[in-house]
Motif scaffolding. Structure first.
Motif, PDB file in Angstrom:
ATOM      1  N   UNK A   1      42.180  35.499  52.825  1.00 31.62           N
ATOM      2  CA  UNK A   1      41.946  35.608  51.382  1.00 31.62           C
ATOM      3  C   UNK A   1      41.333  36.947  50.979  1.00 31.62           C
ATOM      4  N   UNK A   2      40.851  37.710  51.949  1.00 30.02           N
ATOM      5  CA  UNK A   2      40.254  39.010  51.639  1.00 30.02           C
ATOM      6  C   UNK A   2      41.323  39.951  51.086  1.00 30.02           C
ATOM      7  N   UNK A   3      41.047  40.642  49.993  1.00 33.86           N
ATOM      8  CA  UNK A   3      42.046  41.541  49.394  1.00 33.86           C
ATOM      9  C   UNK A   3      42.505  42.633  50.354  1.00 33.86           C
ATOM     10  N   UNK A   4      43.756  43.036  50.217  1.00 34.83           N
ATOM     11  CA  UNK A   4      44.289  44.136  51.026  1.00 34.83           C
ATOM     12  C   UNK A   4      43.464  45.393  50.776  1.00 34.83           C
ATOM     13  N   UNK A   5      43.213  46.118  51.808  1.00 29.55           N
ATOM     14  CA  UNK A   5      42.468  47.366  51.681  1.00 29.55           C
ATOM     15  C   UNK A   5      40.966  47.208  51.759  1.00 29.55           C
ATOM     16  N   UNK A   6      40.474  45.967  51.873  1.00 32.67           N
ATOM     17  CA  UNK A   6      39.024  45.757  51.973  1.00 32.67           C
ATOM     18  C   UNK A   6      38.522  46.279  53.315  1.00 32.67           C
ATOM     19  N   UNK A   7      37.427  46.999  53.276  1.00 33.48           N
ATOM     20  CA  UNK A   7      36.826  47.577  54.472  1.00 33.48           C
ATOM     21  C   UNK A   7      35.408  47.028  54.632  1.00 33.48           C
ATOM     22  N   UNK A   8      34.898  46.994  55.861  1.00 29.31           N
ATOM     23  CA  UNK A   8      33.513  46.563  56.055  1.00 29.31           C
ATOM     24  C   UNK A   8      32.566  47.350  55.140  1.00 29.31           C
ATOM     25  N   UNK A   9      31.675  46.643  54.478  1.00 26.06           N
ATOM     26  CA  UNK A   9      30.747  47.259  53.535  1.00 26.06           C
ATOM     27  C   UNK A   9      31.163  47.058  52.091  1.00 26.06           C
ATOM     28  N   UNK A  10      32.457  46.756  51.848  1.00 23.71           N
ATOM     29  CA  UNK A  10      32.920  46.464  50.490  1.00 23.71           C
ATOM     30  C   UNK A  10      32.410  45.096  50.068  1.00 23.71           C
ATOM     31  N   UNK A  11      32.413  44.834  48.762  1.00 22.45           N
ATOM     32  CA  UNK A  11      31.999  43.534  48.249  1.00 22.45           C
ATOM     33  C   UNK A  11      33.150  42.927  47.469  1.00 22.45           C
ATOM     34  N   UNK A  12      33.390  41.641  47.721  1.00 25.12           N
ATOM     35  CA  UNK A  12      34.472  40.893  47.089  1.00 25.12           C
ATOM     36  C   UNK A  12      33.865  39.910  46.090  1.00 25.12           C
ATOM     37  N   UNK A  13      34.446  39.869  44.910  1.00 23.55           N
ATOM     38  CA  UNK A  13      34.049  38.898  43.886  1.00 23.55           C
ATOM     39  C   UNK A  13      35.012  37.721  43.991  1.00 23.55           C
ATOM     40  N   UNK A  14      34.460  36.519  44.182  1.00 20.58           N
ATOM     41  CA  UNK A  14      35.262  35.306  44.294  1.00 20.58           C
ATOM     42  C   UNK A  14      35.017  34.470  43.045  1.00 20.58           C
ATOM     43  N   UNK A  15      36.089  34.202  42.310  1.00 19.68           N
ATOM     44  CA  UNK A  15      35.986  33.414  41.074  1.00 19.68           C
ATOM     45  C   UNK A  15      36.720  32.107  41.283  1.00 19.68           C
ATOM     46  N   UNK A  16      35.958  31.004  41.245  1.00 20.75           N
ATOM     47  CA  UNK A  16      36.597  29.696  41.429  1.00 20.75           C
ATOM     48  C   UNK A  16      36.300  28.804  40.234  1.00 20.75           C
ATOM     49  N   UNK A  17      37.173  27.848  40.033  1.00 19.75           N
ATOM     50  CA  UNK A  17      36.981  26.883  38.953  1.00 19.75           C
ATOM     51  C   UNK A  17      35.799  25.976  39.280  1.00 19.75           C
ATOM     52  N   UNK A  18      35.077  25.583  38.243  1.00 19.79           N
ATOM     53  CA  UNK A  18      33.918  24.722  38.410  1.00 19.79           C
ATOM     54  C   UNK A  18      33.933  23.650  37.332  1.00 19.79           C
ATOM     55  N   UNK A  19      33.625  22.439  37.718  1.00 20.51           N
ATOM     56  CA  UNK A  19      33.591  21.352  36.728  1.00 20.51           C
ATOM     57  C   UNK A  19      32.393  21.471  35.796  1.00 20.51           C
ATOM     58  N   UNK A  20      31.329  22.096  36.258  1.00 22.08           N
ATOM     59  CA  UNK A  20      30.117  22.155  35.444  1.00 22.08           C
ATOM     60  C   UNK A  20      29.972  23.435  34.635  1.00 22.08           C
TER      61      UNK A  20
END
Length: 75
Positions: A44-63
């Motif tokens: 699931x990590x985006x293409x081109x991600x390198x160690x030290x980069x930060x990924x934003x994960x946006x998921x649906x939430x019921x609350x």
């Protein structure tokens, strides 16, 4: 081969810019290394991600409609 990022149960993963990251780290008063980790080779990590980069994960939430978490890319 199947692209897992297209699956409906995999939340959106995107690399964030350094300026955005600085704001997030300041808001929560944490360091980059305090973030939960995600492996660079995770499908699931985006293409081109390198160690030290930060990924934003946006998921649906019921609350809260959407839940946003940040992950530090590690080897």
């Amino acid at each position: 081969m199947v692209d897992v990022t297209d699956h409906e149960l995999v939340p959106e993963h995107e690399l964030i810019e350094e300026e955005v990251l600085e704001g997030v780290l300041e808001e929560y008063d944490i360091d980059r290394t305090d973030l939960p980790k995600i492996k660079r080779r995770d499908p699931a990590t985006p293409d081109g991600a390198q160690p030290g980069d930060v990924v934003k994960v946006t998921r649906d939430s019921r609350t809260t409609d959407q839940a946003i978490v940040y992950r530090l890319v590690v080897e």
